[in-house]
Motif scaffolding. Structure first.
Motif, short mmCIF file in Angstrom:
data_model
loop_
_atom_site.label_atom_id
_atom_site.label_comp_id
_atom_site.label_asym_id
_atom_site.label_seq_id
_atom_site.Cartn_x
_atom_site.Cartn_y
_atom_site.Cartn_z
N UNK A 441 19.09 -54.79 104.97
CA UNK A 441 20.42 -54.96 104.76
C UNK A 441 21.35 -54.39 105.83
N UNK A 442 21.21 -53.34 106.03
CA UNK A 442 21.89 -52.38 107.42
C UNK A 442 21.68 -53.17 108.60
N UNK A 443 20.43 -53.81 108.77
CA UNK A 443 20.21 -54.52 110.01
C UNK A 443 21.06 -55.74 110.11
N UNK A 444 21.37 -56.31 108.99
CA UNK A 444 22.06 -57.48 108.90
C UNK A 444 23.58 -57.46 108.59
N UNK A 445 24.01 -56.20 108.57
CA UNK A 445 25.62 -56.17 108.32
C UNK A 445 25.97 -55.24 109.44
N UNK A 446 27.32 -55.10 109.46
CA UNK A 446 28.07 -54.61 110.59
C UNK A 446 28.44 -53.25 109.99
N UNK A 447 28.91 -53.00 108.91
CA UNK A 447 29.54 -51.55 108.10
C UNK A 447 28.25 -51.26 107.20
N UNK A 448 28.06 -49.88 107.45
CA UNK A 448 27.16 -49.14 106.72
C UNK A 448 27.72 -49.10 105.02
N UNK A 449 28.96 -49.15 104.97
CA UNK A 449 29.23 -49.00 103.58
C UNK A 449 29.03 -50.37 102.79
N UNK A 450 29.07 -51.32 103.29
CA UNK A 450 28.64 -52.56 102.87
C UNK A 450 27.05 -52.59 102.47
N UNK A 452 25.42 -49.96 101.89
CA UNK A 452 25.05 -49.06 100.47
C UNK A 452 25.63 -49.92 99.49
N UNK A 453 26.73 -50.49 99.38
CA UNK A 453 27.02 -51.36 98.16
C UNK A 453 25.90 -52.43 97.63
N UNK A 454 25.66 -53.23 98.85
CA UNK A 454 24.60 -54.47 98.50
C UNK A 454 23.50 -53.78 97.94
N UNK A 455 22.94 -52.74 98.87
CA UNK A 455 21.56 -52.24 98.23
C UNK A 455 21.54 -51.70 96.96
N UNK A 456 22.83 -50.98 96.58
CA UNK A 456 22.93 -50.37 95.12
C UNK A 456 22.99 -51.53 93.98
N UNK A 457 23.87 -52.50 94.45
CA UNK A 457 23.84 -53.65 93.46
C UNK A 457 22.47 -54.28 93.38
N UNK A 458 21.85 -54.67 94.40
CA UNK A 458 20.15 -55.28 94.16
C UNK A 458 19.55 -54.42 93.36
N UNK A 459 19.59 -53.23 93.90
CA UNK A 459 18.77 -52.02 92.99
C UNK A 459 19.07 -52.13 91.56
N UNK A 460 20.26 -51.94 91.23
CA UNK A 460 20.49 -51.95 89.75
C UNK A 460 20.14 -53.25 89.05
N UNK A 461 20.18 -54.38 89.55
CA UNK A 461 19.74 -55.62 88.99
C UNK A 461 18.12 -55.29 88.62
N UNK A 462 17.53 -54.99 89.43
CA UNK A 462 16.07 -54.51 89.17
C UNK A 462 15.83 -53.50 88.13
N UNK A 463 16.69 -52.75 88.08
CA UNK A 463 16.87 -51.45 87.20
C UNK A 463 16.96 -51.71 85.84
N UNK A 464 17.91 -53.05 85.89
CA UNK A 464 18.39 -53.05 84.44
C UNK A 464 17.62 -53.05 83.29
N UNK A 465 16.36 -54.12 83.29
CA UNK A 465 15.73 -53.96 82.09
C UNK A 465 15.20 -52.82 81.56
N UNK A 466 14.60 -51.93 82.54
CA UNK A 466 14.17 -50.72 82.30
C UNK A 466 14.89 -49.50 81.98
N UNK A 467 16.23 -49.80 82.12
CA UNK A 467 17.36 -48.85 82.08
C UNK A 467 17.61 -49.18 80.62
N UNK A 468 17.67 -50.38 80.01
CA UNK A 468 17.92 -50.54 78.53
C UNK A 468 16.62 -50.35 77.80
#
Length: 734
Positions: A441-450, A452-468
């Protein structure tokens, strides 16, 4: 040229050892000595490095095949008895090996590696010995196989621990604990993901999988897991073993085992030849004393430790002694452990040839120890006083009682198990996201903050069923309902539920802290838990889909076997054993009523499997055909007598294995002095004595084609028999 030389010499030595009925592993080692650098009387291998590469591939396929026979489900079914015996043996032999090395004046690392070498028995040699002695149907053999399964797992752990000790050059408890935790983490991830993905892939492509495709896919999966294991900091052997054990849970396991066997045999042979190439005969002569001492300690130590473990597990004196005398040798894993020491350059040059020499000596003694284990039991039993015999019998019967598990123990156990599993899965998701997703994601975006946020969001989607599952999912509902009915337990149950939610929040916050600030991570963690509650039903359905897929894949083989045949083993001193009817057996074509198996041996044929057809229960008029698999129920003694009967009914003996008998239509006349006179065809024993079939009888002017077994012979009958002229001639002389 090197490969031609290795395989050519190995072919000659294996033929000789096959003729002498000795293990082929020893033949490969002898071939290695002949083509190695220490034998001046024979042309040697030129490029030793190339041979070592082939040998490493051999180790990979040996461990892959061993994993195919292992299976985590088998481990779960091993039971406490085999576990106690195996762990007792490993601990005692590790200690004896270390003390022996110190007694001989060796260094600490050499002594530790010697303990590891002596602690693992040879699965290949033991199974071969049981097959040669015809003892695979004995009850104690199942216990020994359980011990070998546990030892295989312990051997994998030893490879990791010995590598850690070798690299640190000291017994560092902290480093070893970290290595064990790391091993446990990766084992769990590989197992969970492997069971979820691989059986599903094989089922979806089953119509396209012929032998060639299955071989290519299996080798690809094997090498892929080897790469993953090496990148994770483990050995190639571990990766091969793990993928083999995962594939062992699929319905394709036997097929994979059959297609991979030629590859394993080829590269395995090169590995064992390379073992022999490292042996200096002069060094064996120099260290003849230590070799004899270590061999004696191996045989006696394993016998005492396994027998003692069996008695502690309540298996009785006879079973314990038979098991102890079956595993008194070292083999393949011992070579791999010894090779590890050489590869890491931490062990002395003499340890490797000593280990191989001890393996050779103990391998030769194994069949004799197994054969005379019954005699040893009788001697020990007769030497014990009646009081000791009574104490042993009382302890054995008492150890078989089943202890009840309380509801509170069930709930606590399920909570801890769920916490460990989901913590590992969630950690793995975040580590993968951090290692691969974030950089992409960092290689395809200009800002590091974006990024971090995109990576966090995608990671959370995969984590949701196991968190439940970690925070909300209820386990052991029946046990919880019973405890909830008791008012004093309600507070504890509520506290445990609250703790699960807090752990989920902290877990999310801790993991997301790698990408975003701590405050935001805690906030997101709390929001995630709220969303889990709101969308609980949809998340639950998605999670249950994943869990059902995993459970179906895990139980795939068991479901398939249950579909083909349902059977339960009764809790008496009897068990169910399968036999394959050889194409050369004379029982072929006979009905069960003709064979009278129950009347002669006291066993019952419960099931006949014929390809995809299952005959259960078979009737008295059902016949046996080539390659039928029959399931026989009886005691050890009854089944052993029946096995000997099946072996004795082989039409072609071992001597005649390579030549066919001459079969012709022969004429035989029943004279006035014949023993056949006034007997029925069944009573005559012609089928049993001549292996021939009466196809016709001439009686006066009448001709009887394919006569029934109840027909009685009369004087002057002309019998037409299809069979061997030599055998029919011997009948005529009699």
């Amino acid at each position: 040229m090197d490969l031609c030389l290795i395989l050519g010499v190995a072919s000659i030595t294996t033929l000789i050892f096959k003729k002498l009925k000795q293990p082929l592993v020893l033949a490969y080692i002898i071939a290695g000595i002949l083509v190695g650098p220490y034998c001046p009387f024979f042309p040697g291998v030129v490029e030793v490095e190339g041979t070592q590469v082939w040998a490493e591939i051999g180790v990979v396929f040996l461990l892959f095949s061993l994993g195919l026979e292992f299976s985590f489900r088998k481990l779960a079914k091993v039971g406490s008895a085999s576990s106690i015996m195996a762990l007792t043996e490993v601990i005692i032999m590790l200690l004896l090996g270390y003390l022996t090395g110190k007694f001989l004046g060796w260094g600490s690392i050499d002594s530790i590696f010697l303990g590891g070498i002596l602690s693992i028995s040879s699965t290949t040699i033991i199974i071969k010995a049981f097959e040669d002695l015809g003892m695979k149907t004995q009850r104690f053999v199942g216990l020994v196989f359980g011990v070998l399964i546990i030892e295989d797992l312990v051997a994998i752990l030893l490879l990791v621990l010995l590598s850690t000790i070798a690299l640190s050059q000291q017994f560092a408890g902290t480093e070893m604990l970290v290595s064990l935790l790391k091993l446990g983490f990766f084992l769990m991830i590989w197992f969970l993901s492997g069971i979820l993905l691989i059986p599903t892939f094989l089922k979806r492509t089953s119509k396209l999988l012929d032998d060639e495709m299955l071989l290519i896919i299996s080798v690809t999966l094997c090498l892929l897991m080897v790469i993953l294991a090496v990148q994770a900091g483990f050995s190639q052997a571990l990766g091969a073993f793990i993928i083999g054990s995962i594939l062992a849970e699929t319905t394709k396991a036997e097929k994979i085992e059959s297609v991979i066997k030629p590859v394993k045999n080829l590269f395995g042979a090169i590995f064992f030849v390379s073992v022999g190439m490292l042996i200096n005969p002069e060094m064996i002569v120099t260290y003849a004393g230590p070799i004899l001492i270590i061999s004696l300690i191996t045989i006696v130590g394993k016998f005492i430790s396994i027998t003692g473990g069996g008695l502690m597990a309540g298996q009785g004196l006879r079973t314990s002694i038979q098991s102890g005398m079956s595993v008194s040798q070292i083999g393949e894993f011992s070579f791999i452990i010894a090779t590890l020491g050489l590869t890491l350059k931490v062990t002395s040059d003499f340890l490797y040839p000593i280990a191989v020499a001890v393996s050779v000596l103990t391998t030769f003694t194994t069949p004799y120890l197994i054969r005379y284990s019954e005699l040893v039991y009788r001697k020990v039993d007769s030497a014990l006083s009646p009081r000791w015999q009574e104490l042993l019998n009382h302890y054995t019967s008492g150890a078989q009682t089943i202890s009840a598990t309380s509801d509170w123990q069930l709930i606590l156990k399920s909570y801890i198990l769920n916490l460990v599993i989901y913590a590992v899965v969630l950690t793995a998701i975040v580590l993968l996201a951090d290692a691969y997703l974030h950089s992409f994601v960092a290689a395809n975006t200009t800002q590091l903050l974006w990024a971090d946020l995109v990576t966090s969001f995608i990671t959370l989607i995969f984590m949701v069923p196991f968190l439940w599952a970690l925070a909300i999912r209820h386990t052991q509902k029946e046990a919880q309902t019973r405890l909830w009915a008791t008012e004093k337990y309600r507070g504890l149950i509520l506290v445990m539920r609250f703790v699960r939610i807090v752990i989920a929040v902290l877990f999310v916050a801790f993991l997301l802290n790698q990408f975003i600030s701590t405050l935001i991570a805690l906030t997101v963690g709390a929001i995630m838990v709220i969303l889990l509650v709101i969308f609980s039903k949809r998340i639950r359905q998605f999670y249950i889909t994943i869990e059902d897929r995993f459970i179906d894949n895990l139980n795939e083989r068991e479901i398939e076997e249950a579909r083909r045949m349902h059977r339960n083993i009764a809790p008496w001193d009897a068990h169910l054993t399968s036999f394959d009817i050889k194409p050369t057996s004379s029982v072929i074509g006979q009905t069960l009523v003709q064979l009278q198996i129950r009347e002669k041996f006291g066993v019952n044929i419960a099931v006949i499997e014929r390809g995809d057809l299952t005959i259960m229960p078979p009737s008295q008029n059902d016949s046996l055909y080539p390659r039928d698999r029959i399931y026989v129920f009886g005691t050890d003694e009854q089944i052993e007598q029946f096995r000997q009967y099946l072996d004795s009914q082989s039409v072609l003996t071992e001597v005649d294995e390579t030549r066919k008998e001459d079969v012709r239509l022969q004429k035989f006349i029943v004279s006035a002095s014949s023993r056949l006179l006034h007997r029925t065809i069944r009573e005559s024993g012609i089928r049993e004595n001549t292996k021939g079939l009466i196809v016709g009888i001439e009686r006066g002017q009448s001709r009887i084609l394919n006569p029934s077994s109840n027909l009685t012979f009369e004087q002057g009958d002309i019998l037409w028999i299809v069979g061997s002229p030599t055998r029919i001639k011997s009948l005529e002389e009699a």
